[in-house]
Design an enzyme around this catalytic site. Sequence first.
Site, mmCIF file in Angstrom:
data_model
loop_
_atom_site.group_PDB
_atom_site.id
_atom_site.type_symbol
_atom_site.label_atom_id
_atom_site.label_comp_id
_atom_site.label_asym_id
_atom_site.label_seq_id
_atom_site.Cartn_x
_atom_site.Cartn_y
_atom_site.Cartn_z
ATOM 1 N N ARG A 206 -2.397 5.383 6.087
ATOM 2 C CA ARG A 206 -2.690 5.769 4.504
ATOM 3 C C ARG A 206 -3.757 6.858 4.379
ATOM 4 N NH1 ARG A 206 -6.487 3.258 0.208
ATOM 5 N NH2 ARG A 206 -5.009 3.038 -1.733
ATOM 6 N N LEU A 239 -3.509 6.625 -5.729
ATOM 7 C CA LEU A 239 -2.961 5.535 -4.796
ATOM 8 C C LEU A 239 -3.405 4.107 -5.051
ATOM 9 C CD1 LEU A 239 -3.279 7.447 -1.261
ATOM 10 C CD2 LEU A 239 -1.201 7.365 -2.984
ATOM 11 N N SER A 240 -2.651 3.278 -5.466
ATOM 12 C CA SER A 240 -3.054 2.003 -5.784
ATOM 13 C C SER A 240 -3.449 1.224 -4.783
ATOM 14 C CB SER A 240 -1.820 1.239 -6.193
ATOM 15 O OG SER A 240 -1.044 1.862 -7.470
ATOM 16 N N ALA A 241 -4.231 0.096 -4.882
ATOM 17 C CA ALA A 241 -4.828 -0.848 -4.068
ATOM 18 C C ALA A 241 -3.818 -1.098 -2.875
ATOM 19 C CB ALA A 241 -5.526 -1.800 -4.471
#
Length: 597
Positions: A206, A239-241
């Site tokens: 990520r 960027l979402s959780a």
Amino acid sequence: MLRHPAGDFAAVEKGRPEPQSVVGVCAVVTDGSGRVLLGRSTRGMWELPGGRVEAGESFQAAAVRELVEETGLTAAIGDAHLLTILHDDRADVRRLSAVVRIGAWGGTLGLPEPHRFRRWEWHDLHALSVLGTLFTPTAHALEAVWPGVLRGLPPVHSYPHALMPPAVGGESAEAVHLRQEMTERIIAGDSVPSAAVEDALRTVPRHRFTPESPLRLAYDPDLALVTSRDETGTAVSSLSAPSLQADMIDKLRLEPGLTVFEAGSGGYNAELMAHVVGPAGRVVTVDLDPEVVERTRRFTTEAGNGRVTVLLGDGGQGAPGHLPRGGFGGCVITHTCWDIAPAWREQLAEGRYLVLPLEIHGYTRAVALQRHGDVLHARDWTYCGFVRDRGAAARTTPVTDLAGGELQLCHEDGTPPDPAGLEEALRGPRHELPTGVTVAGMESFETLQLYAATTLPAFCRLDGARPSALAALPYGAEAAATVADGSLAYLTYVLVKDGETPEERRSEFIVHAVGPARAELAERMAACVRSWDQHVRGAGYPQMTVHPAGTPDHELPAGHVLDKTSSRLVFQWPGSQHPATPATAEEAVLAEAGGGR
């Protein structure tokens, strides 16, 4: 004979042109931990390895030569890939800087040219913005490879090379450890991912998709990271959780070999899905922001598996040019949607799932919808929050100011309530009605929001836009509300029992109402809360179906109907009465005003 060329061919020059530009190269090299190599020059700035391109020399050859001459590191020309050519002006000279990404190298880092550089160091990408003085072509080159790591640079023209280089590996042991820790925390949460999604979480790096963020932030399972803001500072891409991304991907019920559509790019979510669908699968991701698209393309090239196609366009149109036979095996939307675009249903394969953050009267939930013909059936719900849509279907929340803007009525769905008389009502007596319904500390009442929004007539939300003594509403808070006959009722809660733990603390829902019909309106809202407590509280979210906008009333199932531009949503709540059509003129008026039926 006349149809064929005759004679000799010759290319001629006019003579030596007057020099107008300088052509250089920037070599971008990273180590096994993903850090980039920069040299502290004798001019007091940080620079990439590089310099002028010699006569007859390719950009790649120049990068390899400059790398060994300045650092002692060696690389093969086949491992040097031209990314882009940057053009800017330095005084009266046109400056061309070729950015060459070197994917593999050898040798030992040294200091062959001490008269030019004092030292060479490897730098974490998230620390580049606080590094100090950088040579301008170096800064531009770093931003070209990792868009977003250095914002606010002077303008430069970029001419990307058509051929994309292979992925470049490299990550620290800390990144690997934090990724496994993140995955374990997600597994320990409320929504346990499937084995395929768990493997993707453990594998996809990520931090490579948010290089401007420190590692610990990149691997916080519950943290969304903003990657782009507009001129007002509003987040427009993020960027979402990871925990939410894992939950939404699981709701797609993906299988190996499927082709998946994503609206709203960022790279990481697409790579997670590409990992789940495997080597025979593919992900097509679309975004309307050219900068987001360039960033996503660069990062999926740098750190991806080669199975993500990034397109520039309005995600509301889907991706008809990349539609597989039978339709997409899954569609996921990563921005808040007020409506459901017809293209998402039409391009989805029969029986497959569309997962999107759907806005219902201002409340957003990630809903998994399964296609059965022209109807979508809700299967799962998750509380969430996302950046807003910016495409053709983007919608601005209609707002009515009260008390000079101290309070606001927000009405995302249905006909806006008539604010006549509310200014006077707010300055008059206030009626308070306890509901008798309490919740424990940290206990979720997220279904109450949707229940009130879809069953109460003339529903809206009251927002404490500025500090105000006219409403029992804290500054910045919002409350479910309803308006009728120059009167307003809204719902808050107060602590009625304290305790050392959240479970011991209890808060009671209280209705506040103003205006001539305040008592009647307060009782209506209190009845809604009690009905939720009796029928819905332990039952979860309702059954919901989504129908095309033109569907006649008699073809809809019984339930509370919420009309959007392109779709009609029907909610079937436990314990509710669901007449198929408005039974009375009053119900018809309420339905037109945005209430249920």
